[in-house]
Design a protein around this motif. Structure first.
Motif: not given
Length: 154
Positions: A14-18, A20-23, A27-31, A58-60
């Protein structure tokens, strides 16, 4: 011992969909998917051709530390349901994956990592999770080492 395949937590997705910053604080890239090799880490299905998706670092792991690998993952661009099914997630379509055990300090347990045929992932994870020094298991791409999902005891 039965095992459970866990997707990226919904709160994280949800944070990424909104936006939010990645690791790496980006901002996540769209493709748009061509339908080949774009596994969503939340629903654990492949992103179909023509569907939008996010690419992000992402850092799991809960905290940065020497064994906390960070790498690229894909996520549907629009919210999708979290994988909750029994058994092998549908996105695991390659012939094999790296399956590796981690301890309760989120460190790799040396000697556990193995390139494992897809049909044998659950069995190998079960064997690893029978050990007292293994807290959880990661499934990673055998070609690029990208994080796929986590496996825990049920």
């Amino acid at each position: 011992m039965p095992v459970q395949f866990l997707p990226l937590p919904t709160e994280t997705a949800t944070a990424y969909w909104n936006g939010g910053p990645d690791a790496y604080g980006m901002t996540p890239e769209r493709a748009v998917s061509d339908g080949d090799g774009v596994p969503c880490r939340h629903c654990l299905n492949s992103v179909r051709a023509g569907e939008a998706y996010l690419i992000l670092a992402h850092r799991p792991f809960p905290d940065p530390q020497p064994y906390a690998e960070t790498g690229p993952i894909f996520l549907h661009a629009a919210p999708c349901p979290a994988y909750a099914g029994p058994g092998l997630p549908p996105m695991l379509e390659s012939r094999d994956y790296i399956v590796r055990g981690y301890d309760d300090r989120d460190r790799i347990v040396y000697g556990t990592g193995a390139v494992t045929p897809t049909g044998e992932i659950a069995g190998y994870a079960e064997a690893l999770l029978e050990r007292t020094d293994i807290a959880y298991v990661h499934v990673r791409s055998a070609r690029n080492n990208c994080y796929q999902c986590k496996i825990v005891r049920t």
